[in-house]
Structure formats: structure tokens, C-alpha cells
Design a protein around this motif. Structure first.
Motif, PDB file in Angstrom:
ATOM      1  N   ASP A 119     -11.675  -8.800  -3.337  1.00  0.00           N
ATOM      2  CA  ASP A 119     -12.700  -9.788  -3.657  1.00  0.00           C
ATOM      3  C   ASP A 119     -12.128 -10.882  -4.553  1.00  0.00           C
ATOM      4  N   GLU A 120     -11.287 -10.506  -5.502  1.00  0.00           N
ATOM      5  CA  GLU A 120     -10.705 -11.491  -6.418  1.00  0.00           C
ATOM      6  C   GLU A 120      -9.784 -12.455  -5.682  1.00  0.00           C
ATOM      7  N   VAL A 121      -8.992 -11.943  -4.743  1.00  0.00           N
ATOM      8  CA  VAL A 121      -8.124 -12.815  -3.955  1.00  0.00           C
ATOM      9  C   VAL A 121      -8.964 -13.768  -3.099  1.00  0.00           C
ATOM     10  N   ALA A 122     -10.047 -13.251  -2.532  1.00  0.00           N
ATOM     11  CA  ALA A 122     -10.919 -14.094  -1.711  1.00  0.00           C
ATOM     12  C   ALA A 122     -11.530 -15.217  -2.538  1.00  0.00           C
ATOM     13  N   ARG A 123     -11.926 -14.909  -3.767  1.00  0.00           N
ATOM     14  CA  ARG A 123     -12.540 -15.927  -4.625  1.00  0.00           C
ATOM     15  C   ARG A 123     -11.507 -16.941  -5.119  1.00  0.00           C
ATOM     16  N   ALA A 124     -10.323 -16.442  -5.487  1.00  0.00           N
ATOM     17  CA  ALA A 124      -9.288 -17.329  -6.030  1.00  0.00           C
ATOM     18  C   ALA A 124      -8.581 -18.112  -4.937  1.00  0.00           C
ATOM     19  N   GLY A 125      -8.481 -17.510  -3.736  1.00  0.00           N
ATOM     20  CA  GLY A 125      -7.733 -18.157  -2.665  1.00  0.00           C
ATOM     21  C   GLY A 125      -6.245 -18.133  -2.906  1.00  0.00           C
ATOM     22  N   SER A 126      -5.812 -17.267  -3.818  1.00  0.00           N
ATOM     23  CA  SER A 126      -4.400 -17.206  -4.199  1.00  0.00           C
ATOM     24  C   SER A 126      -4.088 -15.814  -4.739  1.00  0.00           C
ATOM     25  N   VAL A 127      -3.001 -15.212  -4.226  1.00  0.00           N
ATOM     26  CA  VAL A 127      -2.568 -13.913  -4.751  1.00  0.00           C
ATOM     27  C   VAL A 127      -2.106 -14.059  -6.196  1.00  0.00           C
ATOM     28  N   ARG A 128      -1.389 -15.122  -6.481  1.00  0.00           N
ATOM     29  CA  ARG A 128      -0.864 -15.308  -7.838  1.00  0.00           C
ATOM     30  C   ARG A 128      -1.986 -15.447  -8.860  1.00  0.00           C
ATOM     31  N   GLN A 129      -2.975 -16.304  -8.567  1.00  0.00           N
ATOM     32  CA  GLN A 129      -4.076 -16.490  -9.509  1.00  0.00           C
ATOM     33  C   GLN A 129      -4.900 -15.219  -9.671  1.00  0.00           C
ATOM     34  N   ALA A 174       2.697  -6.402  -6.528  1.00  0.00           N
ATOM     35  CA  ALA A 174       1.897  -5.170  -6.530  1.00  0.00           C
ATOM     36  C   ALA A 174       0.556  -5.404  -5.859  1.00  0.00           C
ATOM     37  N   LEU A 175      -0.078  -6.558  -6.139  1.00  0.00           N
ATOM     38  CA  LEU A 175      -1.370  -6.869  -5.538  1.00  0.00           C
ATOM     39  C   LEU A 175      -1.229  -7.030  -4.029  1.00  0.00           C
ATOM     40  N   LEU A 176      -0.154  -7.701  -3.604  1.00  0.00           N
ATOM     41  CA  LEU A 176       0.062  -7.911  -2.175  1.00  0.00           C
ATOM     42  C   LEU A 176       0.272  -6.588  -1.453  1.00  0.00           C
ATOM     43  N   ARG A 177       0.978  -5.645  -2.099  1.00  0.00           N
ATOM     44  CA  ARG A 177       1.187  -4.330  -1.473  1.00  0.00           C
ATOM     45  C   ARG A 177      -0.144  -3.599  -1.282  1.00  0.00           C
ATOM     46  N   ARG A 178      -1.036  -3.690  -2.273  1.00  0.00           N
ATOM     47  CA  ARG A 178      -2.346  -3.050  -2.152  1.00  0.00           C
ATOM     48  C   ARG A 178      -3.118  -3.615  -0.960  1.00  0.00           C
ATOM     49  N   ILE A 179      -3.067  -4.924  -0.813  1.00  0.00           N
ATOM     50  CA  ILE A 179      -3.765  -5.564   0.304  1.00  0.00           C
ATOM     51  C   ILE A 179      -3.155  -5.142   1.635  1.00  0.00           C
ATOM     52  N   GLN A 180      -1.837  -5.089   1.682  1.00  0.00           N
ATOM     53  CA  GLN A 180      -1.167  -4.684   2.916  1.00  0.00           C
ATOM     54  C   GLN A 180      -1.500  -3.241   3.284  1.00  0.00           C
ATOM     55  N   ASP A 181      -1.668  -2.372   2.298  1.00  0.00           N
ATOM     56  CA  ASP A 181      -2.071  -0.986   2.568  1.00  0.00           C
ATOM     57  C   ASP A 181      -3.433  -0.939   3.243  1.00  0.00           C
ATOM     58  N   VAL A 182      -4.371  -1.755   2.726  1.00  0.00           N
ATOM     59  CA  VAL A 182      -5.704  -1.787   3.327  1.00  0.00           C
ATOM     60  C   VAL A 182      -5.625  -2.353   4.739  1.00  0.00           C
ATOM     61  N   GLU A 183      -4.836  -3.394   4.943  1.00  0.00           N
ATOM     62  CA  GLU A 183      -4.683  -3.976   6.278  1.00  0.00           C
ATOM     63  C   GLU A 183      -4.107  -2.952   7.263  1.00  0.00           C
ATOM     64  N   TYR A 184      -3.174  -2.138   6.775  1.00  0.00           N
ATOM     65  CA  TYR A 184      -2.590  -1.090   7.623  1.00  0.00           C
ATOM     66  C   TYR A 184      -3.662  -0.072   8.022  1.00  0.00           C
ATOM     67  N   ASP A 185      -4.483   0.343   7.037  1.00  0.00           N
ATOM     68  CA  ASP A 185      -5.539   1.314   7.324  1.00  0.00           C
ATOM     69  C   ASP A 185      -6.573   0.759   8.296  1.00  0.00           C
ATOM     70  N   LEU A 186      -6.893  -0.540   8.140  1.00  0.00           N
ATOM     71  CA  LEU A 186      -7.892  -1.167   9.007  1.00  0.00           C
ATOM     72  C   LEU A 186      -7.341  -1.508  10.390  1.00  0.00           C
ATOM     73  N   GLY A 187      -6.020  -1.676  10.456  1.00  0.00           N
ATOM     74  CA  GLY A 187      -5.419  -2.120  11.703  1.00  0.00           C
ATOM     75  C   GLY A 187      -5.714  -3.573  11.997  1.00  0.00           C
ATOM     76  N   LEU A 215      -6.274 -10.155 -12.803  1.00  0.00           N
ATOM     77  CA  LEU A 215      -6.362  -8.697 -12.732  1.00  0.00           C
ATOM     78  C   LEU A 215      -5.284  -7.998 -13.559  1.00  0.00           C
ATOM     79  N   SER A 216      -4.394  -8.789 -14.186  1.00  0.00           N
ATOM     80  CA  SER A 216      -3.277  -8.249 -14.981  1.00  0.00           C
ATOM     81  C   SER A 216      -2.355  -7.389 -14.113  1.00  0.00           C
ATOM     82  N   LEU A 217      -2.056  -7.893 -12.914  1.00  0.00           N
ATOM     83  CA  LEU A 217      -1.123  -7.252 -11.995  1.00  0.00           C
ATOM     84  C   LEU A 217      -0.012  -8.225 -11.651  1.00  0.00           C
ATOM     85  N   THR A 218       1.075  -7.706 -11.096  1.00  0.00           N
ATOM     86  CA  THR A 218       2.093  -8.592 -10.552  1.00  0.00           C
ATOM     87  C   THR A 218       1.667  -8.996  -9.152  1.00  0.00           C
ATOM     88  N   PRO A 219       2.016 -10.203  -8.704  1.00  0.00           N
ATOM     89  CA  PRO A 219       1.645 -10.621  -7.348  1.00  0.00           C
ATOM     90  C   PRO A 219       2.156  -9.659  -6.273  1.00  0.00           C
TER      91      PRO A 219
END
Length: 307
Positions: A13-23, A34-47, A28-32
């Protein structure tokens, strides 16, 4: 779904609102990475891809749009569950998010919040002072529980809780020549320079509509999107500004100002509307606050207009 799994939905949701992984990662106090890996995991699960990278930033795919609506519905439902649990303890905690017009934010709504917190001091408020279009969008995206806005656009997505008719008043320095009158016509105000809210405000639209059928023309000395600036400008000059009745409460209580109703022959009523997203069950705290606002607006409706 386990509550601990809500974190990843918040990330998306935060990426959708910001429109940017970095922002989003900064918020979220994460590295870009690490955040991108989390998103990719969800994309893998969703196909399916959730985001597409563009020059302008991260944009939701069609699958992402479906997922983000589900996420925001889940978040709203979870807030309602928390609120119901808190009610068992006598509304000890909670958060109320409200979008409002600037006219009510500076006086009426502030007083209602202070009164509510006297009874429920642990309840937090998030107030977004904005225009009516943005307020309606905030309801749809679950960024606000309630909207209190003047002359909102007709929307099938907003459930009206209550409304209160508002007439326009002229605001001027206490020693202004027109302050001696009990009511004013717009053509009388046109004999002096005026300070007007910008065209995003509903009150400005009322004035413009009336002037379109009148021979009177305004000499606009100042146009601003801040009522504080408009009020400060007229306080030491012969300039006149305009506001809806409920928005002039603070000026009416200040001896440096004179507040005079505009004669009904010159101005139509406009509604101040309290509403929420249609079909949504409000969290308990927001529902209680809506009941308080409704009572207060009903009491104002019963009073004669102040002269």
C-alpha cells in the motif's frame, strides 16, 4: 489471515501511494532492496505482477489494482474490529480520520474534537483540511472515515449522515463603514475592495454565480486559499471578505471584526454535509464522533441566524 501478515500488505500500500520504492522504503525504515524483495515474493505467490516500472515511478498493474482494493478493505475491516474491541473497554483508544473544508476546520470542527477528547482523551484524530473533491477521494480510498464538506459534488459513493444549510456572511474590520448595517447586499459590498477565497472554495462559487446576474462588479484586492490570510488582510483595511456562517464563528467572537449576513435576496443557501463511504460500517470511535457532529449541527439548525 494472521495479523502478523498484515505488514507486507502495508508495504504494498505504501509503494502504491508513494509511487516509488525508494520513497516508500524511507517511510517504512527499510532498504529499497529489502522492500523490493518482499514485493517480488508476493508477485511470485500471486503469479502476477503487482507493479510496473515507468519513468514516472511504480504504477499498479490491473492485478495490482485488484489487490490494493482488497488490502484497503482488509485494513478498514481490521480498524473496525480494533474499534469494537476498544468499545468493550469504554472507548479507551481509537483513531478518527476526517477530511473537512477549511471553513469548518478552523473553528467548528476543532471545538467538536476538543469536546470529544474531554470524554475520550485517548482517542486520536487525523484531520485533512482539503477541497471537497479530495475529501470524497479520501473516503473512497479509506484514508478518511468521515467527510465534513461544504457544497460537495454529487456522488453515489458518499452516504450523507446529515446536512446543514449555510448562508454567506460578509467579514470586515469592526470600524468598517458597513459594520453599522445589520444585513448587507452584495452590491453594497462592491463599493469597497474585496478579498476572496480562490475558485476551489464553494463559497466563491456562490458569489460568482450571483455576480454573473448582477450589474455589481468586485474590485478584488486579494485572492487566497487561506481564510487566516483573508481575515488578517481585512482586519486593518476597508477590504471585505466572505465566509459561510459556520466558518465565521471565530471572527464573530473577535471584537476586531464585524460579521454581517448577506441578504437572502442576494445569496442562495449551500449545504454543509457530513458523510461517509456508502456501504462502509464505521469504526466505533468514528461512529460516535459522527453522532456528536450530527447533534451539534442539529442544534445550529434550530437557532436563528446570528445578526
Amino acid at each position: 489471515m494472521a495479523l502478523r501478515n498484515m505488514r507486507i500488505w502495508r508495504y504494498i500500500d505504501e509503494v502504491a501511494r508513494a509511487g516509488s520504492v525508494r520513497q516508500a522504503a524511507e517511510r517504512l525504515s527499510l532498504t529499497p532492496s529489502a522492500l523490493l524483495r518482499r514485493i517480488q515474493d508476493v508477485e511470485y505467490d500471486l503469479g502476477a505482477k503487482i507493479f510496473e516500472r515507468h519513468v514516472s515511478g511504480m504504477q499498479l498493474t490491473a492485478a495490482g489494482e485488484i489487490l490494493i482494493r482488497w488490502i484497503r478493505n482488509q485494513n478498514a475491516d481490521l480498524r473496525r474490529v480494533y474499534s469494537q474491541i476498544e468499545e468493550l473497554a469504554g472507548l479507551q483508544r481509537g483513531e478518527i480520520r476526517i477530511a473537512c473544508s477549511q471553513a469548518v476546520g478552523r473553528g467548528f470542527l476543532l471545538q467538536e474534537i476538543l469536546g470529544f477528547r474531554e470524554q475520550h482523551p485517548q482517542v486520536k484524530f487525523h484531520v485533512n483540511v482539503t477541497d471537497h473533491s479530495t475529501a470524497l477521494r479520501a473516503l473512497v480510498t479509506y484514508d478518511s472515515d468521515l467527510a465534513l464538506i461544504f457544497r460537495p459534488e454529487v456522488s453515489a459513493e458518499m452516504q450523507v449522515i446529515t446536512s446543514l444549510g449555510q448562508r454567506m456572511v460578509a467579514v470586515m474590520a469592526a470600524n468598517h463603514p458597513l459594520a453599522a448595517k445589520e444585513t448587507l447586499r452584495l452590491r453594497e459590498c462592491a463599493d469597497y475592495p474585496v478579498a476572496l477565497p480562490d475558485t476551489s472554495f464553494g463559497g466563491r462559487e456562490i458569489i460568482e454565480n450571483r455576480l454573473a446576474t448582477s450589474s455589481a462588479k468586485f474590485d478584488i484586492a486579494l485572492e487566497a486559499n487561506s481564510f487566516e490570510m483573508l481575515g488578517g488582510f481585512v482586519m486593518t483595511t476597508d477590504v471585505i471578505t466572505f465566509q459561510i456562517e459556520i466558518g465565521a464563528m471565530g471572527w464573530r467572537a473577535d471584537s476586531r471584526y464585524a460579521v454581517r449576513p448577506i441578504n437572502d435576496a442576494d445569496t442562495p443557501y449551500g449545504p454543509l454535509v457530513l458523510g461517509h463511504l456508502k456501504g462502509r460500517t464505521l469504526p466505533v470511535a468514528a461512529s460516535r464522533f459522527a453522532e456528536r457532529l450530527t447533534r451539534s449541527m442539529d442544534s445550529l439548525r434550530a437557532l436563528p441566524s446570528a445578526e
